[in-house]
Scaffold this motif. Structure first.
Motif, PDB file in Angstrom:
ATOM      1  N   GLY A 145       0.815  -1.205   0.000  1.00 13.36           N
ATOM      2  CA  GLY A 145       0.000   0.000   0.000  1.00 13.36           C
ATOM      3  C   GLY A 145       0.852   1.260   0.000  1.00 13.36           C
ATOM      4  N   ASN A 146       0.163   2.386  -0.117  1.00 10.02           N
ATOM      5  CA  ASN A 146       0.791   3.702  -0.073  1.00 10.02           C
ATOM      6  C   ASN A 146       1.112   4.024   1.382  1.00 10.02           C
ATOM      7  OD1 ASN A 146       1.162   6.495   0.195  1.00 10.02           O
ATOM      8  ND2 ASN A 146      -0.290   7.017  -1.410  1.00 10.02           N
ATOM      9  N   THR A 147       2.387   4.116   1.709  1.00  9.75           N
ATOM     10  CA  THR A 147       2.796   4.394   3.081  1.00  9.75           C
ATOM     11  C   THR A 147       3.237   5.842   3.262  1.00  9.75           C
ATOM     12  OG1 THR A 147       4.948   3.400   2.550  1.00  9.75           O
ATOM     13  CG2 THR A 147       3.364   2.032   3.745  1.00  9.75           C
ATOM     14  N   SER A 148       2.667   6.713   2.442  1.00  5.33           N
ATOM     15  CA  SER A 148       2.821   8.160   2.600  1.00  5.33           C
ATOM     16  C   SER A 148       4.289   8.554   2.712  1.00  5.33           C
ATOM     17  CB  SER A 148       2.005   8.616   3.817  1.00  5.33           C
ATOM     18  OG  SER A 148       1.942  10.014   3.903  1.00  5.33           O
ATOM     19  N   ALA A 149       4.646   9.378   3.712  1.00  4.13           N
ATOM     20  CA  ALA A 149       6.007   9.890   3.832  1.00  4.13           C
ATOM     21  C   ALA A 149       7.034   8.795   4.060  1.00  4.13           C
ATOM     22  CB  ALA A 149       6.074  10.903   4.980  1.00  4.13           C
ATOM     23  N   ALA A 150       6.587   7.632   4.558  1.00  8.16           N
ATOM     24  CA  ALA A 150       7.524   6.554   4.866  1.00  8.16           C
ATOM     25  C   ALA A 150       7.990   5.786   3.637  1.00  8.16           C
ATOM     26  CB  ALA A 150       6.883   5.572   5.854  1.00  8.16           C
ATOM     27  N   GLY A 151       7.224   5.854   2.542  1.00  5.22           N
ATOM     28  CA  GLY A 151       7.431   4.952   1.417  1.00  5.22           C
ATOM     29  C   GLY A 151       8.831   4.935   0.848  1.00  5.22           C
ATOM     30  N   MET A 152       9.419   6.114   0.637  1.00  7.69           N
ATOM     31  CA  MET A 152      10.739   6.176   0.011  1.00  7.69           C
ATOM     32  C   MET A 152      11.815   5.580   0.904  1.00  7.69           C
ATOM     33  SD  MET A 152       9.615   9.893  -0.834  1.00  7.69           S
ATOM     34  CE  MET A 152       8.360   9.477   0.382  1.00  7.69           C
ATOM     35  N   LEU A 153      11.704   5.821   2.213  1.00  5.07           N
ATOM     36  CA  LEU A 153      12.702   5.288   3.140  1.00  5.07           C
ATOM     37  C   LEU A 153      12.546   3.783   3.317  1.00  5.07           C
ATOM     38  CD1 LEU A 153      12.808   8.096   5.856  1.00  5.07           C
ATOM     39  CD2 LEU A 153      14.040   7.911   3.687  1.00  5.07           C
ATOM     40  N   ILE A 154      11.310   3.294   3.256  1.00  7.99           N
ATOM     41  CA  ILE A 154      11.096   1.842   3.291  1.00  7.99           C
ATOM     42  C   ILE A 154      11.732   1.194   2.072  1.00  7.99           C
ATOM     43  CG2 ILE A 154       9.343   0.022   3.135  1.00  7.99           C
ATOM     44  CD1 ILE A 154       7.514   1.820   4.834  1.00  7.99           C
ATOM     45  N   LEU A 155      11.544   1.783   0.906  1.00  6.12           N
ATOM     46  CA  LEU A 155      12.136   1.240  -0.318  1.00  6.12           C
ATOM     47  C   LEU A 155      13.663   1.203  -0.232  1.00  6.12           C
ATOM     48  CD1 LEU A 155       9.919   3.053  -2.978  1.00  6.12           C
ATOM     49  CD2 LEU A 155       9.999   0.576  -2.595  1.00  6.12           C
ATOM     50  N   LEU A 156      14.265   2.277   0.264  1.00  6.47           N
ATOM     51  CA  LEU A 156      15.717   2.319   0.409  1.00  6.47           C
ATOM     52  C   LEU A 156      16.200   1.235   1.371  1.00  6.47           C
ATOM     53  CD1 LEU A 156      18.552   3.541   0.138  1.00  6.47           C
ATOM     54  CD2 LEU A 156      17.898   5.252   1.859  1.00  6.47           C
ATOM     55  N   ALA A 157      15.518   1.114   2.510  1.00  7.51           N
ATOM     56  CA  ALA A 157      15.925   0.106   3.496  1.00  7.51           C
ATOM     57  C   ALA A 157      15.779  -1.301   2.933  1.00  7.51           C
ATOM     58  CB  ALA A 157      15.105   0.263   4.776  1.00  7.51           C
TER      59      ALA A 157
END
Length: 369
Positions: A323-335
């Protein structure tokens, strides 16, 4: 030798509870499961809390046994991701000069509650700043640009930025099957149920540090942020003018995050292209290994990737499964990429973080890992 703001650690937390389109469509009627996948390309999302299929309401952990459930709150998710980022970077929490939590779904809305709770849990120094930044999908690169400027000014040496989305407690059939009525600038009503279909839970964190290195060494090579004015997401509940117990001032949908899907689809490519143009030259673009974009939904992001002529294999994506995790999404992808070895800290890999969202913040960073 030159001094740069470098990414030294990243971490994330995504719940294991998978919510299918069939379940969410039953709890919050609006679209069928097949239509959800067709329209937004999301097959499932991850929730920290469960919900009652019959009543369509979130099921929180019991108050008297909250200690047995971990993580169970927004602050818990942020703590898991931040501890992972600190560990990955070999950074002691007491080295942090500041902690910024970017979220529009905090456990408590006032007095920087979630940031202060993290400050206490990790034992940060008394003089280390702890602030919640009330922001949505575009908030992470926006705050990263702010932090980079502050660090380059010399006041901070080590800073953590944590971002989160905590959607599952919001599940409420009455609220999310209501609609916002038309307004003079918007002739059609906005359905609230789209937000329940789009968003999921999760948190991501990144630790930044200023350090000396070679000219071609790690660091944020370019950074950009901006403001625009459009209501991509409405939530009119709360605040002194819209308290729920003030008769006649609120309706159920005003307590919901209501996505204007048309505005999002129209504005996303415009501002994302502006972000890329600001941090990339044609020559550098050829060297970028991975792109970490905000993902409004899979259809909107795929359309932009095609339009921008980006190699699909270079654009990280998980919105279809978490799902769309708002502001967290980009950092989750990087991690996730760091965990799976697609990129590595200290490798020299070039990556781009970019996002636009809410009402409206946008920004981007070009980073050499």
């Amino acid at each position: 030798m030159t001094e740069r703001v470098c990414v030294v650690g990243a971490g994330s937390f995504v719940p294991t509870r998978t919510i299918s389109n069939e379940r969410i469509a039953k709890a919050i009627p609006g679209w069928s499961a097949a239509r959800i996948e067709e329209k937004i390309g999301i097959k499932e999302r991850r929730f920290l809390w469960d919900f009652d299929d019959q009543t369509g309401r979130a099921i929180p952990p019991p108050d008297d046994v909250m200690g047995r459930f971990y993580p169970a709150t927004n602050t818990d998710m942020c703590e898991v991701s931040l501890r992972q980022a600190l560990s990955r970077g070999g950074v002691d929490p007491k080295e942090l000069d500041a902690l910024f939590v970017v979220t529009c779904t905090p456990d408590a809305p006032h007095f920087n509650h979630d940031a202060m709770a993290l400050h206490e849990r990790l034992g940060l120094r008394e003089d280390a700043f702890a602030l919640v930044v009330d922001d949505g999908c575009g908030g992470t690169p926006y705050v990263l640009d702010l932090v980079r400027k502050m660090m380059e000014g010399g006041r901070f040496r080590t800073v953590a930025v944590v971002a989160s989305a905590f959607t599952s407690p919001l599940v409420n059939r009455e609220v999310y099957t209501d609609e916002l009525p038309p307004t003079p600038g918007r002739p059609k009503a906005l359905n609230a149920y789209l937000s329940m279909y789009v968003f999921g839970d999760g948190a991501g964190a990144v630790v930044l540090r200023t350090q000396q290195g070679e000219e071609d060494g790690p660091g944020i090579l370019s950074s950009f942020s901006g403001n625009a004015y459009a209501e991509l997401v409405a939530r009119r509940g709360g605040g002194m003018l819209k308290l729920p117990y003030q008769p006649g001032r609120t309706r159920p949908s005003e307590m919901a995050f209501v996505v204007d899907g048309f505005k999002v689809a129209r504005s996303y490519p415009e501002y994302m292209q502006k972000c890329l143009d600001a941090v990339l030259t044609p020559a550098v673009r050829e060297q970028v290994k991975r792109y970490y974009f905000h993902q409004p939904n899979k259809r909107v992001m795929d359309a932009f990737v095609n339009r921008a002529g980006l190699p699909k294999e270079a654009v990280a994506c998980n919105v279809d499964r978490i799902g769309n995790t708002s502001a967290a999404g980009m950092l989750i992808l990087l991690a996730e990429d760091l965990e799976q070895g697609r990129v590595a800290l200290g490798s020299g890999d070039l990556v781009v973080v970019a996002a636009v969202g809410a009402n409206v913040h946008y920004g981007a960073q070009l980073v050499r890992l």
